[in-house]
Each structure stands twice: as structure tokens, then as C-alpha cells.
Scaffold this active site. Structure first.
Site, PDB file in Angstrom:
ATOM      1  N   ARG A   1     -12.795 -18.660   5.266  1.00  0.00           N
ATOM      2  CA  ARG A   1     -11.934 -18.942   6.427  1.00  0.00           C
ATOM      3  C   ARG A   1     -12.654 -19.033   7.764  1.00  0.00           C
ATOM      4  NH1 ARG A   1      -6.827 -15.220   4.629  1.00  0.00           N
ATOM      5  NH2 ARG A   1      -6.363 -16.597   2.888  1.00  0.00           N
TER       6      ARG A   1
ATOM      7  N   HIS B   1      -4.461 -13.413  11.601  1.00  0.00           N
ATOM      8  CA  HIS B   1      -3.839 -13.245  10.290  1.00  0.00           C
ATOM      9  C   HIS B   1      -4.070 -11.874   9.675  1.00  0.00           C
ATOM     10  CE1 HIS B   1      -2.316 -14.643   6.443  1.00  0.00           C
ATOM     11  NE2 HIS B   1      -3.438 -14.316   5.828  1.00  0.00           N
TER      12      HIS B   1
ATOM     13  N   GLN C   1       1.888 -15.209   0.564  1.00  0.00           N
ATOM     14  CA  GLN C   1       2.223 -16.444  -0.158  1.00  0.00           C
ATOM     15  C   GLN C   1       1.315 -16.678  -1.347  1.00  0.00           C
ATOM     16  OE1 GLN C   1       2.174 -19.804   2.502  1.00  0.00           O
ATOM     17  NE2 GLN C   1       3.970 -19.122   3.629  1.00  0.00           N
TER      18      GLN C   1
ATOM     19  N   HIS D   1      -6.319 -17.316  10.100  1.00  0.00           N
ATOM     20  CA  HIS D   1      -6.027 -18.201   8.966  1.00  0.00           C
ATOM     21  C   HIS D   1      -6.042 -19.630   9.483  1.00  0.00           C
ATOM     22  CE1 HIS D   1      -4.128 -20.029   5.506  1.00  0.00           C
ATOM     23  NE2 HIS D   1      -4.136 -18.851   4.867  1.00  0.00           N
TER      24      HIS D   1
ATOM     25  N   GLU E   1      -8.375 -20.301  -4.106  1.00  0.00           N
ATOM     26  CA  GLU E   1      -8.268 -20.276  -2.641  1.00  0.00           C
ATOM     27  C   GLU E   1      -9.673 -20.273  -2.051  1.00  0.00           C
ATOM     28  OE1 GLU E   1      -5.722 -17.120  -1.289  1.00  0.00           O
ATOM     29  OE2 GLU E   1      -3.986 -17.934  -2.313  1.00  0.00           O
TER      30      GLU E   1
ATOM     31  N   ALA F   1       0.834  -1.207   0.000  1.00  0.00           N
ATOM     32  CA  ALA F   1       0.000   0.000   0.000  1.00  0.00           C
ATOM     33  C   ALA F   1       0.868   1.256   0.000  1.00  0.00           C
ATOM     34  CB  ALA F   1      -0.934  -0.014   1.209  1.00  0.00           C
TER      35      ALA F   1
ATOM     36  N   SER G   1      -6.369  -8.865  -0.320  1.00  0.00           N
ATOM     37  CA  SER G   1      -5.721  -7.825   0.465  1.00  0.00           C
ATOM     38  C   SER G   1      -4.601  -7.121  -0.310  1.00  0.00           C
ATOM     39  CB  SER G   1      -5.164  -8.445   1.744  1.00  0.00           C
ATOM     40  OG  SER G   1      -4.369  -7.522   2.394  1.00  0.00           O
TER      41      SER G   1
ATOM     42  N   ARG H   1     -12.803 -11.330   5.107  1.00  0.00           N
ATOM     43  CA  ARG H   1     -12.099 -11.025   3.854  1.00  0.00           C
ATOM     44  C   ARG H   1     -11.941 -12.277   2.982  1.00  0.00           C
ATOM     45  NH1 ARG H   1      -6.426 -11.265   2.257  1.00  0.00           N
ATOM     46  NH2 ARG H   1      -6.081 -12.234   4.272  1.00  0.00           N
TER      47      ARG H   1
HETATM   48  P1  FAD Z   1       2.477  -4.078   5.323  1.00  0.00           P
HETATM   49  O1  FAD Z   1       2.941  -4.822   4.155  1.00  0.00           O
HETATM   50  O2  FAD Z   1       2.357  -4.822   6.601  1.00  0.00           O
HETATM   51  O3  FAD Z   1       3.464  -2.847   5.553  1.00  0.00           O
HETATM   52  C1  FAD Z   1       3.344  -2.061   6.714  1.00  0.00           C
HETATM   53  C2  FAD Z   1       4.498  -1.083   6.719  1.00  0.00           C
HETATM   54  O4  FAD Z   1       4.271  -0.100   7.724  1.00  0.00           O
HETATM   55  C3  FAD Z   1       5.842  -1.686   7.034  1.00  0.00           C
HETATM   56  O5  FAD Z   1       6.811  -1.079   6.217  1.00  0.00           O
HETATM   57  C4  FAD Z   1       6.090  -1.292   8.479  1.00  0.00           C
HETATM   58  O6  FAD Z   1       7.448  -1.205   8.846  1.00  0.00           O
HETATM   59  C5  FAD Z   1       5.453   0.075   8.470  1.00  0.00           C
HETATM   60  N1  FAD Z   1       5.098   0.578   9.796  1.00  0.00           N
HETATM   61  C6  FAD Z   1       4.189   0.075  10.665  1.00  0.00           C
HETATM   62  N2  FAD Z   1       4.145   0.829  11.777  1.00  0.00           N
HETATM   63  C7  FAD Z   1       5.043   1.825  11.606  1.00  0.00           C
HETATM   64  C8  FAD Z   1       5.480   2.901  12.407  1.00  0.00           C
HETATM   65  N3  FAD Z   1       4.996   3.129  13.636  1.00  0.00           N
HETATM   66  N4  FAD Z   1       6.428   3.731  11.918  1.00  0.00           N
HETATM   67  C9  FAD Z   1       6.965   3.536  10.683  1.00  0.00           C
HETATM   68  N5  FAD Z   1       6.602   2.512   9.891  1.00  0.00           N
HETATM   69  C10 FAD Z   1       5.652   1.673  10.345  1.00  0.00           C
HETATM   70  N6  FAD Z   1      -2.877 -11.155   1.289  1.00  0.00           N
HETATM   71  C11 FAD Z   1      -3.152 -11.432  -0.005  1.00  0.00           C
HETATM   72  O7  FAD Z   1      -3.896 -10.695  -0.656  1.00  0.00           O
HETATM   73  N7  FAD Z   1      -2.573 -12.515  -0.594  1.00  0.00           N
HETATM   74  C12 FAD Z   1      -1.734 -13.355   0.056  1.00  0.00           C
HETATM   75  O8  FAD Z   1      -1.229 -14.306  -0.513  1.00  0.00           O
HETATM   76  C13 FAD Z   1      -1.463 -13.089   1.410  1.00  0.00           C
HETATM   77  N8  FAD Z   1      -0.633 -13.902   2.119  1.00  0.00           N
HETATM   78  C14 FAD Z   1      -0.301 -13.556   3.391  1.00  0.00           C
HETATM   79  C15 FAD Z   1       0.613 -14.345   4.085  1.00  0.00           C
HETATM   80  C16 FAD Z   1       1.001 -13.991   5.352  1.00  0.00           C
HETATM   81  C17 FAD Z   1       2.011 -14.828   6.090  1.00  0.00           C
HETATM   82  C18 FAD Z   1       0.444 -12.852   5.968  1.00  0.00           C
HETATM   83  C19 FAD Z   1       0.832 -12.475   7.360  1.00  0.00           C
HETATM   84  C20 FAD Z   1      -0.481 -12.076   5.299  1.00  0.00           C
HETATM   85  C21 FAD Z   1      -0.865 -12.412   4.008  1.00  0.00           C
HETATM   86  N9  FAD Z   1      -1.766 -11.638   3.294  1.00  0.00           N
HETATM   87  C22 FAD Z   1      -2.039 -11.939   1.990  1.00  0.00           C
HETATM   88  C23 FAD Z   1      -2.225 -10.345   3.827  1.00  0.00           C
HETATM   89  C24 FAD Z   1      -1.368  -9.238   3.180  1.00  0.00           C
HETATM   90  O9  FAD Z   1      -0.041  -9.688   3.043  1.00  0.00           O
HETATM   91  C25 FAD Z   1      -1.357  -7.948   3.979  1.00  0.00           C
HETATM   92  O10 FAD Z   1      -2.656  -7.609   4.361  1.00  0.00           O
HETATM   93  C26 FAD Z   1      -0.783  -6.827   3.134  1.00  0.00           C
HETATM   94  O11 FAD Z   1       0.504  -7.180   2.659  1.00  0.00           O
HETATM   95  C27 FAD Z   1      -0.701  -5.549   3.936  1.00  0.00           C
HETATM   96  O12 FAD Z   1      -0.006  -4.601   3.185  1.00  0.00           O
HETATM   97  P2  FAD Z   1       0.202  -3.148   3.752  1.00  0.00           P
HETATM   98  O13 FAD Z   1       0.983  -2.405   2.739  1.00  0.00           O
HETATM   99  O14 FAD Z   1      -1.099  -2.610   4.188  1.00  0.00           O
HETATM  100  O15 FAD Z   1       1.062  -3.360   5.086  1.00  0.00           O
HETATM  101  C1  SIN Z   2      -2.647 -17.580   1.842  1.00  0.00           C
HETATM  102  O1  SIN Z   2      -1.773 -17.683   0.985  1.00  0.00           O
HETATM  103  O2  SIN Z   2      -3.285 -18.528   2.272  1.00  0.00           O
HETATM  104  C2  SIN Z   2      -2.953 -16.234   2.379  1.00  0.00           C
HETATM  105  C3  SIN Z   2      -3.812 -15.520   1.445  1.00  0.00           C
HETATM  106  C4  SIN Z   2      -4.463 -14.355   2.105  1.00  0.00           C
HETATM  107  O3  SIN Z   2      -4.363 -14.166   3.308  1.00  0.00           O
HETATM  108  O4  SIN Z   2      -5.120 -13.607   1.377  1.00  0.00           O
END
Ligand code: FAD
Ligand code: SIN
Length: 528
Positions: free
Chosen positions: A288, A349, A60, A242, A126, A29, A389, A384
Site C-alpha cells: 500500500r 486506514h 471488506q 488505503h 490482495e 479483538a 489485521s 501492514r
Molecule cells: P474495532 O473493531 O475498531 O473495535 C473497537 C471497539 O472499541 C469498538 O467496539 C469501540 O466502540 C470500542 N471503543 C473504542 N473506544 C472506546 C471507549 N473509549 N470506550 C468504550 N469502548 C470503546 N483488516 C483486515 O484484516 N481485513 C480487511 O478486510 C479489512 N478491511 C477493512 C475495511 C475498512 C473499511 C476498515 C476501516 C478497516 C479494515 N481492516 C481490515 C482493518 C480492520 O478492520 C481493523 O484493524 C480491525 O477490525 C480492528 O479490530 P479491533 O477489534 O482492534 O477494533
Molecule cells: C481491503 O479490503 O482492501 C482492506 C483490507 C485491509 O485493510 O486489510
């Protein structure tokens, strides 16, 4: 009492810097937003770890979008809203599914190489999806996407990336967000960054649970600081677990992607029975919330703390190649995907709730925009859909940038230079057992605000958090201390919203109100 700022300061006495826009967070994001403004605007991207240390990196399964021959945005819409169990905002879902395809194409243009079969992009399935719709890069989609975005960000001349900088609080003046209070842990110093607008992309809060798939950075900082600054929060009771985290001592728990079930793996109970068959027409690929609740019943009946994932009938070569990261991790833990049943358990998760935002990422606090997991737009409803995501981050960050310049035109550097912000409230000088308090919070969330909740368990949790709230009066000067304060606030918001919602819906299951109650509860809970 929740303090407005976590530390006392006076802007007259701190170093200040000025930007057009500040993006907090370097996941999908944050990077997507930053990349789209940095060519024309002076932009700061701040992250509390190394730039790649994000939840995005660990994703993943993949990213969902209607690319298949028999697929359409309408079908993706149907699956998303069915999973969302009555609470999806249709207008927001429509945007996600209709703009998603172009955003994924943008990623491909930047160099993301999704798996292909010949020329065709390979799609997998999925939970909750009625057909294969997930683009992936093996079982390491997140790291491939993150690496692509980071590479592009490093090429953008207008973008200043600061790693290991902790965003502590949003600065507000005359009802508007005007910047950030930042803590530099290496120097132990605070500074102020002013901007026409701040985009929070700080991800989720899985670390408030003792069993989670989320990395250490996921401590809910963005949610907590937005709440302190007066922004409204929505859907906080909806925390997605999850079903298939590897049952090992490692923390965070290693995820075994749902895509493995999408490729045919089964869930079995202690006697080897496929327990999802007959429970839901989609069996192991049910949404889920449904799978996790059935798992809890099975675990209680079997008196075990896990069920089993069985991929032994899938050809070994396919497992090794398509799921190479998981193959390797299982081997490290003494299991073979080809021959063993793998013990798995539900783990916290994804935060469905967060800072309330509209379709362009605007929050209720002018000057503050949110995107990604920190945001609550209503796109996920009460549950979700898998792989929506990453897509959410791509789609809504682009939309923020489309409105950002115009909406902040009237804020000039001169306005910002004249702003004075200060905080001086009495603080307590007491020793806090940071590790012990964190553990207490995480275990309380897991036991009392986890997959199943009740008035009794939530009341007990709120009592614990009431005691922990004393920590908010302490003035820390460490990231660990600030993170704990943020976690206390987020935990309390979740428990409060969960105790208000007297029904069961999506991922929120109340033992004392096991039915869905559309008459009274087909609505969002907003906390401010
Ligand atoms: P993030 O990628 O978590 O980034 C957050 C950022 O904010 C980081 O850089 C962090 O350092 C920064 N930050 C936080 N707090 C502070 C602070 N106080 N000061 C400065 N920086 C800060 N979703 C899918 O759609 N498909 C998938 O296959 C999938 N697989 C997943 C597998 C796993 C193991 C997990 C845990 C989640 C998965 N999800 C998946 C969910 C998805 O990965 C996340 O919801 C998504 O990546 C979130 O993106 P984001 O940019 O919002 O936050
Ligand atoms: C997964 O790969 O099972 C995670 C996918 C997701 O959280 O959207």
C-alpha cells in the site's frame, strides 16, 4: 501538559463494581478475548456504541492465512516481513502466521461461513501477497465475522455486555492497572469498574484525519488513555493509508476493497494510463505505501484529487455477486462498476503504531493488556500487509487469555476493594468549539502529517497541536469532548514520532529524507 486523568474524581464518592476482567471494545479483538474468558471468569465487556459498531464490522477484503495448496506459513511470513520494510519483529510475525490458521478454523467452528467453491474455501489476493491467501465473505467479511462473534458472546453466561458506556481512563494504583473510570453519557455520570486486569481492544484512530475509511468510533481513546496511565507507545509515526477510498463527500470515505484489484482491477491516471506498471513488479498489487505514494505523484501531475479504478474488463456478473456491497454503493453515488472508471483517493486506514505490547499482549503497565489495532507488537513493521489485521485480533487475543488467569492470580477482590484512587488538578472553565477544533485537528493531520511529511510540515502541525493542548485542561462531561481530548493526544504522538524519524520507510515518507536509513533508523521509536 498532558493530565493523568481527564476529569477529577474520588473513588470514595463514586459507584464501584468489581470483575475478574474487563475488556474494552467489541470488535474482533475484544470479542475474541471476552469469549475465551467469560465461561470461567466474571467479565465485563464495555463498548462506547452499539456492540456491532466497530471497525471490524466494516472490514471488506478478508482475513489472511496460509490455507492454499501452494502456500505455507513461511511464505506468509516472507510477504508480511517484505511489506514491513525492515521493521517487523520476526518472532511476532512467526506467531501470527503459524497460529493464524487454527484461529481462523475456530471462527469457522463458531459458524463463520467463508465463501467456498464446492467444498474448498475460496481464496483471493490482495496487495503485497505473493499468492491468493485471503478468506472472505463476499466483500463484507467483517460484518459476517462480527455477527458470528456477537452471537457467541450473547450465549456466554459469565459475560456482562454494556453498550454506550465510554471508557474514560485506566485506574492505576501502586504502578498497576486496577480498572477503569467509566462515563455514562445517558446519565451524565461517572463510575468505577475494578478488575484483576483490563484488556484494551479499542481499535484505531483514523478519525484524527479528515479523509479516512474509519468509522466514527475510531478516535484513539485506548491509545490516549494508556499513554496517560504511563504505558509505552511504539511506532506511532506509521499510519497506513488505503489507496482506494471512493472519492465522494461522504465521511468516513467508503472503501473499495483491494480484493477488487486482487481480482484484476487496474489503477489509471487522468489520461487512462495504468501508472503502477513499471513502478513495482506487483503493479496495482504492490504494498500500500508504494501505491499510495505513486498515486500522490499522479494526482499532482494530473492536478486532480483522485485517480481511477477500472474494473470494466471484469465480467459484470462477477462484479455484482462477488462485490455486491461495493456495486450497490457505487450505484448510489452514480457510478457503475461495469462501465465507469471509479474515482478513488488515499484515505487514512490503519494505525500500525499503538500501545507497545509483547507477544502475549502485555504492555509496560502491569495489569494492562492490549490486542487488535490499539496494540503495537511489531508484527506489521513499517507497513501492514493487507488482511493481517483481523488475523492479529484473533491470534493475540487468544494468547492474552492463555496467560491472563495465571498472571493475575494474586490480585484478590479484597485487594481491589481497598484501593482508593483520586484526581484533583486545577481545571479551566472555558468554552470550546468542539466541531471547529476537531476539524482543525483533522485537516492539520491530513495536510501536514499525511502520506508525505517534512520537518517543516511536522513543525507546523506540532504548533497547531500545542495550541489545541489547552483543551486538555478543560473538564468536559460529554463523549465529544473526551474524544477530542484523546484525538489531540494521539495526533501529537504521531507528529512527534514522525518528526523524530528522519528517513523514509514503509508508510512513513519524509520529503526531506526520502531514503531508507538502516544504519540509523532500523529501530522502533518508543514514547512514554
Ligand atoms: P474495532 O473493531 O475498531 O473495535 C473497537 C471497539 O472499541 C469498538 O467496539 C469501540 O466502540 C470500542 N471503543 C473504542 N473506544 C472506546 C471507549 N473509549 N470506550 C468504550 N469502548 C470503546 N483488516 C483486515 O484484516 N481485513 C480487511 O478486510 C479489512 N478491511 C477493512 C475495511 C475498512 C473499511 C476498515 C476501516 C478497516 C479494515 N481492516 C481490515 C482493518 C480492520 O478492520 C481493523 O484493524 C480491525 O477490525 C480492528 O479490530 P479491533 O477489534 O482492534 O477494533
Ligand atoms: C481491503 O479490503 O482492501 C482492506 C483490507 C485491509 O485493510 O486489510
Amino acid at each position: 501538559m498532558i493530565p493523568r486523568y481527564l476529569v477529577n474524581f474520588d473513588s470514595e464518592k463514586l459507584t464501584k463494581s468489581f470483575y475478574d476482567f474487563i475488556v474494552v471494545g467489541s470488535g474482533i479483538a475484544g470479542l475474541t478475548a471476552a469469549l475465551r474468558v467469560c465461561d470461567i471468569h466474571k467479565t465485563l465487556l464495555l463498548t462506547k456504541g452499539e456492540v456491532r459498531e466497530t471497525t471490524t464490522w466494516y472490514a471488506q477484503g478478508g482475513v489472511a492465512t496460509a490455507l492454499g495448496k501452494h502456500d505455507s506459513p513461511e511464505l506468509h511470513f516472507e510477504d508480511t516481513t517484505r511489506a514491513g520494510d525492515g521493521l517487523c519483529e520476526p518472532e511476532v510475525v512467526k506467531i501470527l502466521v503459524s497460529e493464524g490458521r487454527e484461529r481462523v478454523m475456530d471462527l469457522i467452528d463458531m459458524g463463520a461461513e467463508f465463501d467456498r467453491l464446492g467444498e474448498e474455501i475460496r481464496l483471493t489476493r490482495e496487495g503485497g501477497h505473493s499468492l491468493p491467501r485471503i478468506l472472505h465473505v463476499g466483500d463484507a467479511t467483517g460484518s459476517a465475522i462480527e455477527a458470528t462473534l456477537v452471537r457467541m458472546a450473547k450465549l456466554c453466561s459469565g459475560l456482562e455486555i454494556q453498550e454506550h458506556q465510554f471508557a474514560l481512563d485506566l485506574l492505576t494504583s501502586e504502578g498497576r492497572c486496577v480498572g477503569l473510570l467509566v462515563f455514562d453519557p445517558a446519565l451524565g455520570e461517572f463510575s468505577l469498574c475494578f478488575a484483576r486486569a483490563v484488556i484494551l481492544a479499542t481499535g484505531g484512530a483514523g478519525q484524527i484525519y479528515s479523509v479516512t475509511t474509519n468509522p466514527l468510533i475510531s478516535t484513539g481513546d485506548g491509545m490516549s488513555m494508556a499513554y496517560r496511565a504511563g504505558a509505552e507507545m511504539m511506532d506511532m509515526e506509521f499510519v497506513q493509508f488505503h489507496p482506494t477510498a471512493l472519492d465522494s463527500e461522504h465521511s468516513p470515505r467508503f472503501l473499495i476493497t483491494e480484493a477488487l484489484r486482487g481480482e484484476g482491477a487496474y489503477l489509471r491516471d487522468c489520461s487512462g494510463k495504468r501508472f503502477m506498471v513499471g513502478v513495482h513488479p506487483m503493479a496495482e498489487l504492490a504494498p500500500r505505501g508504494v501505491v499510495v505514494r505513486e498515486m500522490i505523484k499522479v494526482m499532482e501531475r494530473c492536478r486532480t484529487d483522485h485517480v481511477y479504478l477500472d474494473a470494466t474488463h471484469i465480467p459484470t456478473e462477477k462484479l455484482k455477486v462477488r462485490f455486491s456491497t461495493i456495486w450497490q454503493k457505487c450505484e448510489e453515488c452514480g457510478y457503475s462498476l461495469a462501465t465507469d472508471l471509479i474515482p478513488v483517493l488515499p484515505a487514512a486506514h490503519y494505525m500500525i503504531g499503538g500501545v507497545k505490547a509483547d507477544v502475549d499482549g502485555r504492555t509496560t503497565l502491569p495489569g494492562l493488556y492490549v490486542s487488535g489495532e490499539v496494540a503495537a507488537t511489531g508484527v506489521h513493521g513499517a507497513n501492514r500487509l493487507a488482511s493481517n489485521s483481523l488475523l492479529e485480533g484473533l491470534v493475540f487475543s487468544k494468547r492474552i487469555v492463555d496467560v491472563l488467569g495465571r498472571e493475575t492470580e494474586e490480585i484478590s477482590q479484597n485487594n481491589l476493594r481497598g484501593v482508593r484512587v483520586k484526581s484533583s488538578i486545577p481545571k479551566r472553565d472555558v468554552w470550546v468549539d468542539l466541531d471547529g477544533s476537531r476539524r482543525l485537528l483533522q485537516e492539520t493531520m491530513m495536510e501536514k502529517v499525511g502520506v508525505t511529511r517534512s520537518r517543516e510540515s511536522l513543525g507546523e502541525a506540532l504548533e497547531v497541536f500545542g495550541d489545541l493542548e489547552e483543551i486538555l485542561e478543560v473538564e468536559f462531561s460529554s463523549v465529544k469532548g473526551f474524544e477530542l481530548q484523546n484525538m489531540v493526544i494521539v495526533a501529537k504522538l504521531i507528529a512527534r514520532a514522525a518528526s523524530m524519524r528522519e528517513e523514509s520507510r514503509g508508510v512513513h515518507f519524509r520529503e526531506d529524507f526520502p531514503e531508507k536509513d538502516d544504519a540509523n533508523w532500523k529501530k522502533h521509536i518508543i514514547l512514554r
